[in-house]
Write a protein that holds these residues in place. Structure first.
Motif, PDB file in Angstrom:
ATOM      1  N   ASN A 143       0.848  -1.185   0.000  1.00 60.16           N
ATOM      2  CA  ASN A 143       0.000   0.000   0.000  1.00 60.16           C
ATOM      3  C   ASN A 143       0.887   1.240   0.000  1.00 60.16           C
ATOM      4  O   ASN A 143       2.090   1.161   0.261  1.00 60.16           O
ATOM      5  N   GLU A 144       0.258   2.378  -0.295  1.00 59.24           N
ATOM      6  CA  GLU A 144       0.956   3.661  -0.284  1.00 59.24           C
ATOM      7  C   GLU A 144       0.403   4.529   0.836  1.00 59.24           C
ATOM      8  O   GLU A 144      -0.819   4.637   0.998  1.00 59.24           O
ATOM      9  N   ILE A 145       1.292   5.116   1.600  1.00 62.27           N
ATOM     10  CA  ILE A 145       0.889   6.068   2.640  1.00 62.27           C
ATOM     11  C   ILE A 145       0.553   7.391   1.954  1.00 62.27           C
ATOM     12  O   ILE A 145       1.407   7.991   1.297  1.00 62.27           O
ATOM     13  N   LEU A 154      -2.268   1.970   9.053  1.00 65.12           N
ATOM     14  CA  LEU A 154      -1.669   1.190   7.965  1.00 65.12           C
ATOM     15  C   LEU A 154      -0.545   0.297   8.488  1.00 65.12           C
ATOM     16  O   LEU A 154      -0.372  -0.845   8.036  1.00 65.12           O
ATOM     17  N   ILE A 155       0.232   0.802   9.435  1.00 70.62           N
ATOM     18  CA  ILE A 155       1.308  -0.005  10.021  1.00 70.62           C
ATOM     19  C   ILE A 155       0.728  -1.193  10.768  1.00 70.62           C
ATOM     20  O   ILE A 155       1.171  -2.341  10.596  1.00 70.62           O
ATOM     21  N   TYR A 156      -0.255  -0.951  11.599  1.00 68.47           N
ATOM     22  CA  TYR A 156      -0.856  -2.034  12.374  1.00 68.47           C
ATOM     23  C   TYR A 156      -1.506  -3.072  11.461  1.00 68.47           C
ATOM     24  O   TYR A 156      -1.397  -4.282  11.694  1.00 68.47           O
ATOM     25  N   ARG A 157      -2.207  -2.594  10.431  1.00 70.56           N
ATOM     26  CA  ARG A 157      -2.830  -3.531   9.485  1.00 70.56           C
ATOM     27  C   ARG A 157      -1.762  -4.336   8.751  1.00 70.56           C
ATOM     28  O   ARG A 157      -1.894  -5.555   8.569  1.00 70.56           O
ATOM     29  N   GLY A 168       4.385 -13.531   6.125  1.00 70.30           N
ATOM     30  CA  GLY A 168       5.200 -13.082   5.001  1.00 70.30           C
ATOM     31  C   GLY A 168       5.462 -11.591   5.011  1.00 70.30           C
ATOM     32  O   GLY A 168       4.992 -10.870   5.906  1.00 70.30           O
ATOM     33  N   PRO A 169       6.206 -11.093   4.016  1.00 71.11           N
ATOM     34  CA  PRO A 169       6.552  -9.671   3.965  1.00 71.11           C
ATOM     35  C   PRO A 169       5.367  -8.808   3.540  1.00 71.11           C
ATOM     36  O   PRO A 169       4.480  -9.251   2.803  1.00 71.11           O
ATOM     37  N   VAL A 170       5.377  -7.572   4.014  1.00 72.49           N
ATOM     38  CA  VAL A 170       4.439  -6.550   3.552  1.00 72.49           C
ATOM     39  C   VAL A 170       5.255  -5.327   3.147  1.00 72.49           C
ATOM     40  O   VAL A 170       6.377  -5.137   3.612  1.00 72.49           O
ATOM     41  N   TYR A 171       4.673  -4.489   2.290  1.00 75.18           N
ATOM     42  CA  TYR A 171       5.438  -3.381   1.699  1.00 75.18           C
ATOM     43  C   TYR A 171       4.602  -2.117   1.715  1.00 75.18           C
ATOM     44  O   TYR A 171       3.465  -2.086   1.223  1.00 75.18           O
ATOM     45  N   LEU A 172       5.162  -1.057   2.293  1.00 77.57           N
ATOM     46  CA  LEU A 172       4.555   0.256   2.262  1.00 77.57           C
ATOM     47  C   LEU A 172       5.499   1.238   1.595  1.00 77.57           C
ATOM     48  O   LEU A 172       6.721   1.074   1.668  1.00 77.57           O
ATOM     49  N   MET A 173       4.942   2.258   0.955  1.00 80.90           N
ATOM     50  CA  MET A 173       5.763   3.316   0.387  1.00 80.90           C
ATOM     51  C   MET A 173       5.102   4.658   0.667  1.00 80.90           C
ATOM     52  O   MET A 173       3.891   4.737   0.891  1.00 80.90           O
ATOM     53  N   GLY A 174       5.921   5.716   0.694  1.00 85.02           N
ATOM     54  CA  GLY A 174       5.377   7.044   0.941  1.00 85.02           C
ATOM     55  C   GLY A 174       6.243   8.117   0.319  1.00 85.02           C
ATOM     56  O   GLY A 174       7.456   8.156   0.563  1.00 85.02           O
ATOM     57  N   GLU A 177       6.664  14.344   0.230  1.00 82.85           N
ATOM     58  CA  GLU A 177       5.725  15.365   0.696  1.00 82.85           C
ATOM     59  C   GLU A 177       4.784  14.810   1.781  1.00 82.85           C
ATOM     60  O   GLU A 177       4.473  15.494   2.754  1.00 82.85           O
ATOM     61  N   VAL A 178       4.339  13.570   1.588  1.00 88.10           N
ATOM     62  CA  VAL A 178       3.434  12.958   2.566  1.00 88.10           C
ATOM     63  C   VAL A 178       4.153  12.723   3.887  1.00 88.10           C
ATOM     64  O   VAL A 178       3.604  12.974   4.967  1.00 88.10           O
ATOM     65  N   MET A 179       5.397  12.252   3.819  1.00 91.25           N
ATOM     66  CA  MET A 179       6.134  11.961   5.050  1.00 91.25           C
ATOM     67  C   MET A 179       6.495  13.242   5.799  1.00 91.25           C
ATOM     68  O   MET A 179       6.701  13.219   7.017  1.00 91.25           O
TER      69      MET A 179
END
Length: 590
Positions: A143-145, A154-157, A168-174, A177-179
């Motif tokens: 997912n994208e932050i 989003l982190i908890y989910r 297994g692995p999960v992947y977030l990106m941000g 500007e959002v961060m």
């Protein structure tokens, strides 16, 4: 200023993440600033482990989670860092290891409209169409932050999904500007975001399995990774001993069953011969194994009743996979074995048959043990892989040592001869991308600093591990471990694969496989230069045991050690590259 980056770091810490294995870049100013502010204010956040290579970062998180079951975070730089995860994310996905990966993304404004807008040329170069798609085939969730207001959710989910079986692995990106966005603190309740509870066997299936098991004359259990839950080992021992069921480990990458137990009947890898116990079994219970046997070489009788039990019994992510079974049971092995052991109390057990089986399979176990001792002591003029493992086994303190196995073509020598008896004392990567051993050793040492970590690896997998990064990290973060390299000066696996398909082909005739590492590198010296590891090179059999003793002592004193052991190189008769007594002269055509 409380930003999305701050909330992200807080969310990791509050969700139980202890370490961030980080390879930071131009997309992480918000995170770096938040980390610096937290340090200045003595605010607790996950400890940051700087990782000069992303493959090692994820391998370290992999090792930590294997030992503890707890996912850690890996931070990488946009799509370049994501791609550098490469084989490590394959390993984590295929071996069902939970980890949270976060990558930044190139800024989406370029005229200073928002804090974090593009101000470096790479922000155009590193902007790609589908960054998440790079790893989508190797993650459970991506997912994208897009805002800081729900970043913790989003982190908890993500972690809930990562830890739920199959893990297994999960992947977030941000994007930057959002961060950098200012947001409002949020507090979540951990107990509302727990992973899905493990499953059990349905009552009707349990009754049918138990009846077939009790009716069998020659039952057998095959497993590969049951020991990922250390409690399951005790339940397997209880079942095996109650009914005198022999255990075979197939490509084990956990300690699944005590090797000193009379019902332990060996492990198998890419064997080319039929396992007699497997062929004679009239009932086979496969528990937690992706590849319990290789059907073209070694499989059960067509008349055997097969039950398959796993958290992922259909292997939905493996396009070609099938093992015809009477039942496919989607259940947690620990809970399922508890059910079976309890359900057996409702039946009358033929104790005479159980006693006969115990005697029979104890003899098989004793014969295998005697055969192993014989193999370890043969060819006393050279160093064999089996002899290396026997020496390691004798030198280490088994109660306080964790052994990692990435010896590849010598994988069976390690798994059969190391003879581990304590749950949680033995690990393989569980997958196929080489190089896991170095980062995993660091992760396991961080997870349990009081244990001695011993990594047994081939020279090829050692080089794949990015040893310059591994040993720089081991030195900086005080995670010393012992590496023993089985150095046959090349990739033996591709050669054996070629001979398996073309045993009398031109490659065999000309001895051209393009897998040699000649001229040899100073593999131990790489670790010394990069991280002050203590280097030892062993070419004589008589030197090995004392070298291992010295190595273990140095590690226990706080210094990493690499022992580079020369083992036989396989060349054809008359080949001018053949060298000395550590060379096997091959005169047949396999």
């Amino acid at each position: 200023m409380y930003t999305t980056g701050t909330a992200f770091l807080e969310g990791l810490y509050e969700a139980g993440v202890s370490y961030i294995f980080a390879n930071l870049g131009s997309d992480h100013p918000a995170i770096i600033e938040s980390l610096a502010r937290a340090k200045k204010e003595n605010k607790e956040l996950p400890a940051v482990i700087t990782c000069p290579h992303e493959f090692v970062a994820l391998s370290a998180a992999h090792g930590y989670a294997q030992l503890t079951g707890e996912p850690q975070a890996v931070l990488v730089h946009v799509e370049c860092g994501t791609q550098n995860l490469g084989g490590a994310i394959h390993n984590a996905y295929k071996s069902r290891v939970p980890v949270l990966i976060f990558a930044g993304a190139s800024p989406y404004t370029q005229e200073g409209e928002l804090t974090g807008s593009r101000n470096e040329f790479i922000h155009w170069i590193q902007d790609v169409r589908d960054q998440r798609g790079i790893v989508r085939g190797y993650t459970k969730y991506d997912n994208e932050i897009r805002t800081g207001f729900n970043v913790k959710q989003l982190i908890y989910r993500s972690l809930q999904i990562a830890k739920s079986d199959p893990a297994g692995p999960v992947y977030l990106m941000g994007p930057r500007e959002v961060m950098e966005e200012e947001t409002t603190p949020v507090t979540l309740e951990n107990e509302l975001w727990q992973p899905i509870l493990p499953g059990a066997i349905a009552p009707e299936q349990l009754d049918e399995l138990t009846r077939d098991l009790l009716a069998a004359n020659a039952p057998l259990i095959v497993t590969s990774y049951l020991g990922r839950n250390t409690d399951a080992v005790g339940e397997l021992v209880k079942l095996s001993e109650k009914l005198s069921i022999p255990i075979i480990e197939s490509i084990p990458h956990h300690m699944n069953f005590p090797h000193n137990n009379p019902m332990h009947c060996g492990s198998q890898w890419n064997v080319s011969t039929q396992n007699k116990l497997l062929a004679d079994a009239d009932f086979v219970l496969v528990i937690d194994s992706d590849v319990p046997w290789i059907q073209t070489k070694n499989k059960p009788s067509d008349k055997a009743k097969i039950y398959y039990l796993d958290v992922d019994p259909l292997k939905e992510e493996m396009p070609l996979w099938y093992i015809p079974s009477k039942q496919f049971l989607k259940a947690d092995s620990y809970i399922a074995l508890q059910q079976i052991n309890k359900h057996l109390n409702e039946y009358e057990i033929d104790q005479d048959a159980v006693s006969k089986r115990w005697w029979k399979y104890s003899e098989v176990h004793n014969s295998l043990m005697a055969e192993k001792r014989n193999v370890e002591e043969t060819r006393t003029d050279i160093i064999t892989p089996e002899y290396i493992v026997a020496c390691v086994r004798d030198v280490i303190d088994k109660e306080n040592t964790i052994v990692l196995n990435e010896a590849i073509t010598n994988y069976p020598a390690v798994s059969n001869h190391i003879e581990v008896d304590r749950p949680g004392s033995y690990f393989g990567s569980g997958a196929g991308s080489l190089g896991w051993n170095g980062g995993a050793a660091i992760g396991m040492k961080l997870a349990n600093p009081d244990k001695t970590i011993v990594s047994l690896t081939g020279d090829g997998s050692y080089m794949f591990s990015v040893p310059s990064t591994v040993h720089w990290m081991a030195n900086r973060y005080n995670t010393p471990f012992l590496t023993v390299i089985f150095n046959n000066s090349g990739w033996k696996a591709p050669k054996m694969s070629t001979l398996g398909v073309h045993p009398r082909g031109v490659a065999n005739e000309t001895e051209e496989f393009w897998v040699s590492f000649d001229p040899t590198s100073d593999l131990a010296g790489i670790a010394e230069s990069a991280g002050n590891a203590y280097p030892i090179n062993v070419e004589e059999r008589a030197e090995l045991r004392s070298a291992l003793e010295e190595g273990v002592n140095k590690v226990n004193e706080g210094r990493a050690v690499v022992i580079n052991v020369t083992i036989p190189h396989v060349y054809k008769d008359g080949d001018t590259r053949a060298r000395g007594k550590n060379t096997i002269i091959q005169t047949d055509t396999m």
